[in-house]
Design a protein around this motif. Structure first.
Motif, PDB file in Angstrom:
ATOM      1  N   GLY A   1      62.119  39.796   0.988  1.00  0.00           N
ATOM      2  CA  GLY A   1      62.819  39.190  -0.135  1.00  0.00           C
ATOM      3  C   GLY A   1      62.295  37.792  -0.407  1.00  0.00           C
ATOM      4  N   PRO A   2      62.907  37.101  -1.375  1.00  0.00           N
ATOM      5  CA  PRO A   2      62.331  35.837  -1.839  1.00  0.00           C
ATOM      6  C   PRO A   2      62.572  34.645  -0.930  1.00  0.00           C
ATOM      7  CG  PRO A   2      64.328  36.345  -3.049  1.00  0.00           C
ATOM      8  CD  PRO A   2      64.048  37.538  -2.182  1.00  0.00           C
ATOM      9  N   GLY A   3      63.478  34.740   0.030  1.00  0.00           N
ATOM     10  CA  GLY A   3      63.670  33.592   0.911  1.00  0.00           C
ATOM     11  C   GLY A   3      64.987  33.605   1.666  1.00  0.00           C
ATOM     12  N   SER A   4      66.090  33.843   0.968  1.00  0.00           N
ATOM     13  CA  SER A   4      67.397  33.828   1.618  1.00  0.00           C
ATOM     14  C   SER A   4      67.582  35.045   2.519  1.00  0.00           C
ATOM     15  CB  SER A   4      68.490  33.838   0.546  1.00  0.00           C
ATOM     16  OG  SER A   4      69.733  34.175   1.122  1.00  0.00           O
ATOM     17  N   ALA A   5      68.172  34.822   3.692  1.00  0.00           N
ATOM     18  CA  ALA A   5      68.486  35.937   4.592  1.00  0.00           C
ATOM     19  C   ALA A   5      69.496  36.897   3.953  1.00  0.00           C
ATOM     20  CB  ALA A   5      69.039  35.411   5.910  1.00  0.00           C
ATOM     21  N   GLU A   6      70.266  36.388   2.991  1.00  0.00           N
ATOM     22  CA  GLU A   6      71.260  37.208   2.280  1.00  0.00           C
ATOM     23  C   GLU A   6      70.611  38.284   1.407  1.00  0.00           C
ATOM     24  OE1 GLU A   6      75.004  36.613   2.088  1.00  0.00           O
ATOM     25  OE2 GLU A   6      74.056  36.305   4.023  1.00  0.00           O
ATOM     26  N   LEU A   7      69.288  38.166   1.226  1.00  0.00           N
ATOM     27  CA  LEU A   7      68.583  39.126   0.365  1.00  0.00           C
ATOM     28  C   LEU A   7      67.666  40.051   1.160  1.00  0.00           C
ATOM     29  CD1 LEU A   7      67.818  36.763  -2.659  1.00  0.00           C
ATOM     30  CD2 LEU A   7      69.474  38.631  -2.566  1.00  0.00           C
ATOM     31  N   ILE A   8      67.819  40.064   2.489  1.00  0.00           N
ATOM     32  CA  ILE A   8      67.034  40.994   3.321  1.00  0.00           C
ATOM     33  C   ILE A   8      67.854  42.266   3.521  1.00  0.00           C
ATOM     34  CG2 ILE A   8      65.925  41.359   5.558  1.00  0.00           C
ATOM     35  CD1 ILE A   8      65.531  38.349   5.766  1.00  0.00           C
TER      36      ILE A   8
ATOM     37  N   ALA B   1      60.864  45.805  16.339  1.00  0.00           N
ATOM     38  CA  ALA B   1      59.416  45.575  16.390  1.00  0.00           C
ATOM     39  C   ALA B   1      58.974  44.988  17.721  1.00  0.00           C
ATOM     40  CB  ALA B   1      59.012  44.623  15.266  1.00  0.00           C
ATOM     41  N   THR B   2      57.745  45.333  18.123  1.00  0.00           N
ATOM     42  CA  THR B   2      57.097  44.616  19.231  1.00  0.00           C
ATOM     43  C   THR B   2      56.164  43.540  18.693  1.00  0.00           C
ATOM     44  OG1 THR B   2      55.245  46.187  19.293  1.00  0.00           O
ATOM     45  CG2 THR B   2      57.141  46.680  20.699  1.00  0.00           C
ATOM     46  N   ASP B   3      55.684  43.731  17.447  1.00  0.00           N
ATOM     47  CA  ASP B   3      54.718  42.795  16.859  1.00  0.00           C
ATOM     48  C   ASP B   3      55.022  42.588  15.383  1.00  0.00           C
ATOM     49  OD1 ASP B   3      53.233  44.572  19.019  1.00  0.00           O
ATOM     50  OD2 ASP B   3      52.223  42.614  18.978  1.00  0.00           O
ATOM     51  N   ILE B   4      55.011  41.327  14.985  1.00  0.00           N
ATOM     52  CA  ILE B   4      55.160  40.980  13.566  1.00  0.00           C
ATOM     53  C   ILE B   4      53.840  40.374  13.109  1.00  0.00           C
ATOM     54  CG2 ILE B   4      56.407  39.568  11.879  1.00  0.00           C
ATOM     55  CD1 ILE B   4      58.398  41.286  13.142  1.00  0.00           C
ATOM     56  N   VAL B   5      53.349  40.847  11.979  1.00  0.00           N
ATOM     57  CA  VAL B   5      52.058  40.387  11.466  1.00  0.00           C
ATOM     58  C   VAL B   5      52.246  39.899  10.039  1.00  0.00           C
ATOM     59  CG1 VAL B   5      49.694  41.106  10.853  1.00  0.00           C
ATOM     60  CG2 VAL B   5      50.820  42.079  12.870  1.00  0.00           C
ATOM     61  N   GLY B   6      51.652  38.743   9.708  1.00  0.00           N
ATOM     62  CA  GLY B   6      51.755  38.292   8.321  1.00  0.00           C
ATOM     63  C   GLY B   6      51.259  36.883   8.130  1.00  0.00           C
ATOM     64  N   TYR B   7      51.350  36.459   6.893  1.00  0.00           N
ATOM     65  CA  TYR B   7      51.006  35.083   6.518  1.00  0.00           C
ATOM     66  C   TYR B   7      52.017  34.163   7.206  1.00  0.00           C
ATOM     67  CZ  TYR B   7      50.351  31.179   3.155  1.00  0.00           C
ATOM     68  OH  TYR B   7      50.140  29.975   2.543  1.00  0.00           O
ATOM     69  N   LYS B   8      51.501  33.046   7.720  1.00  0.00           N
ATOM     70  CA  LYS B   8      52.282  32.166   8.604  1.00  0.00           C
ATOM     71  C   LYS B   8      53.701  31.827   8.104  1.00  0.00           C
ATOM     72  CE  LYS B   8      51.171  28.244  11.607  1.00  0.00           C
ATOM     73  NZ  LYS B   8      51.756  26.960  11.170  1.00  0.00           N
ATOM     74  N   PRO B   9      53.863  31.376   6.860  1.00  0.00           N
ATOM     75  CA  PRO B   9      55.224  30.986   6.446  1.00  0.00           C
ATOM     76  C   PRO B   9      56.211  32.156   6.455  1.00  0.00           C
ATOM     77  CG  PRO B   9      53.584  30.310   4.796  1.00  0.00           C
ATOM     78  CD  PRO B   9      52.859  31.128   5.811  1.00  0.00           C
ATOM     79  N   TYR B  10      55.701  33.401   6.282  1.00  0.00           N
ATOM     80  CA  TYR B  10      56.595  34.557   6.288  1.00  0.00           C
ATOM     81  C   TYR B  10      56.925  34.957   7.722  1.00  0.00           C
ATOM     82  CZ  TYR B  10      54.651  34.644   1.560  1.00  0.00           C
ATOM     83  OH  TYR B  10      54.228  34.281   0.311  1.00  0.00           O
ATOM     84  N   VAL B  11      55.915  34.948   8.601  1.00  0.00           N
ATOM     85  CA  VAL B  11      56.155  35.282  10.011  1.00  0.00           C
ATOM     86  C   VAL B  11      57.166  34.305  10.614  1.00  0.00           C
ATOM     87  CG1 VAL B  11      55.083  35.356  12.298  1.00  0.00           C
ATOM     88  CG2 VAL B  11      53.937  36.431  10.349  1.00  0.00           C
ATOM     89  N   GLU B  12      57.075  33.039  10.201  1.00  0.00           N
ATOM     90  CA  GLU B  12      57.977  32.021  10.765  1.00  0.00           C
ATOM     91  C   GLU B  12      59.422  32.208  10.323  1.00  0.00           C
ATOM     92  OE1 GLU B  12      55.969  28.391   9.839  1.00  0.00           O
ATOM     93  OE2 GLU B  12      54.703  28.526  11.628  1.00  0.00           O
ATOM     94  N   ARG B  13      59.644  33.069   9.337  1.00  0.00           N
ATOM     95  CA  ARG B  13      61.033  33.380   8.970  1.00  0.00           C
ATOM     96  C   ARG B  13      61.712  34.276  10.006  1.00  0.00           C
ATOM     97  NH1 ARG B  13      61.054  35.428   2.905  1.00  0.00           N
ATOM     98  NH2 ARG B  13      63.188  35.919   3.539  1.00  0.00           N
TER      99      ARG B  13
ATOM    100  N   PRO C   1      62.924  34.881  13.674  1.00  0.00           N
ATOM    101  CA  PRO C   1      63.133  34.091  14.894  1.00  0.00           C
ATOM    102  C   PRO C   1      62.423  34.724  16.096  1.00  0.00           C
ATOM    103  CG  PRO C   1      65.235  34.632  13.806  1.00  0.00           C
ATOM    104  CD  PRO C   1      64.179  35.448  13.149  1.00  0.00           C
ATOM    105  N   PRO C   2      61.882  33.888  17.004  1.00  0.00           N
ATOM    106  CA  PRO C   2      61.255  34.437  18.211  1.00  0.00           C
ATOM    107  C   PRO C   2      62.310  35.099  19.105  1.00  0.00           C
ATOM    108  CG  PRO C   2      61.313  32.011  18.271  1.00  0.00           C
ATOM    109  CD  PRO C   2      61.847  32.424  16.934  1.00  0.00           C
TER     110      PRO C   2
END
Lengths: 249, 249
Positions: B11-18, B29-41, B43-44
């Motif tokens: 979604g566009p950014g808010s957790a309310e839209l996932i 998931a065991t692995d998350i892959v993506g562009y850095k700003p999206y992966v950082e959404r 939490p570890p």
């Protein structure tokens, strides 16, 4: 008591595709307004009044929702898919402009939903992964020649195309004409996807070509996607994957 | 151990839209892959490896995800918005076709998300409530003349238009040219919406006309919507509402 009007998208059918934002709005509502099959997706509970209407009564439904919100109720108008894509949001704004000026100060919010187009696209792969257009094939609210003009220009632009409301019992000819126009304007091996009732128990998906497509493959619950000239099919064990590459020459 | 590959829209950014479907895939998931700003959404947590890559490394990222899934990992490739709209799904399928035939038997699913287009549209009303098209204005992967051709045909079809990637530091001229083409093809009072970073802390929305639009109103985080000839603005206390009526004459 201050009323509010939320126009919310329920997604294509599965509860797994309803956003938390929409679930919260539904939990806080005093009144739910919408087309009967969509309203029935919301379980009854104390303090909630569910107002169901027939299809094609959008303006009456929208006016009723505005009146209740102006009277202090917390009203949620529900649409399938996304409320902004050939659904209730535009109808509410038409009623707002035509109606009581007092309701123009109402607290109104639109909450997006997973549109049928996105759900269908995801189910088969990524056919809308490059530039595309989205056309409502119903000529209830616009003249057929405008639809035909848009189909021809969309083919010339080499857009992938997503079609809503391809075919109903009341107007069976339109989709047959659509296929004829596309066969005239595109290669015969152009990919076409019929995605019916995606994410519901009635889901069925068919991937074929313009040459092999027949009008009866679509009904009002079908979202049709026509690929661009670059759209590809990956044949694989189980269902094929359909995608449009990101690059164009 | 059987691996899997999920391509999910955040979604566009808010957790309310996932969507709940995407939240569940991320939890498994065991692995998350993506562009850095999206992966950082995401939490570890223990048992999850987050693989961040730079922008414009889509094919390397996709190939890495396919390799890990083939090796038995539960991989989720994340995109902002919807993964099928100018995002990672098409890149994964390009890598799948070009890569190891063994990975063609992998369990692969695409989970739709609220696209920037739907979020932006909802924020201002229902500008996409009638037929529309969606164009990526970046000429990184297609020639500029094709973009120009599509803009002119879209104006002739009287589609509303949603533009992704309107303007970047590396190519500031394209959006200026886009505005010139639209001013040439449409009335000067045509509505244009600049919706930046909708549903995030950086959100800003501006509604204006083609006559008053300037290139600096857009950047790479802006979704631009141009109305059709019928798109209307309802001026109201606070922000205006923009919608395209369901009917066309």
């Amino acid at each position: 008591m201050t009323g509010s009007l939320v126009i919310a998208g329920l997604g294509p059918g599965s509860a797994e595709l309803i956003t938390p934002e929409v679930s919260e709005a539904l939990a806080e509502a005093t009144d739910i307004v919408g087309y009967k099959p969509y309203v029935e997706r919301i379980p009854p509970r104390d303090g909630l009044v569910r107002h169901s209407t027939d299809n094609r009564q959008e303006i009456e439904r929208a006016s009723h929702a505005l009146e209740m919100a102006a009277a202090g109720r917390k009203v949620v108008v529900v649409s399938s898919g996304d409320p902004g894509i050939f659904a209730m949001a535009a109808a509410v704004f038409e009623a707002l402009e035509a109606g009581d000026p007092a309701s123009q100060t109402l607290d109104i919010r639109v909450l997006p939903g997973i549109s049928a187009m996105l759900a269908a696209s995801a189910r088969v792969g990524a056919p809308l992964g490059h530039d595309f257009c989205c056309i409502n094939l119903s000529d209830n609210l616009k003249p057929w020649p405008l639809i035909e003009k848009r189909l021809r220009l969309a083919a010339e632009a080499d857009f992938a195309m997503a079609f809503y409301n391809p075919r109903s019992k009341a107007r069976p000819e339109g989709f047959a004409r659509t296929l004829d126009i596309l066969r005239d304007a595109c290669d015969q091996d152009r990919v076409i996807v019929f995605a019916r009732a995606v994410s519901t128990a009635d889901e069925s998906v068919r991937v074929t070509t313009l040459a092999d497509a027949t009008p009866d493959m679509a009904d009002m619950r079908t979202l049709v996607i026509v690929g661009s000239s670059l759209t590809r099919v990956i044949e694989r064990h189980g269902a094929p994957l359909v995608y449009t590459p990101r690059s164009a020459p």
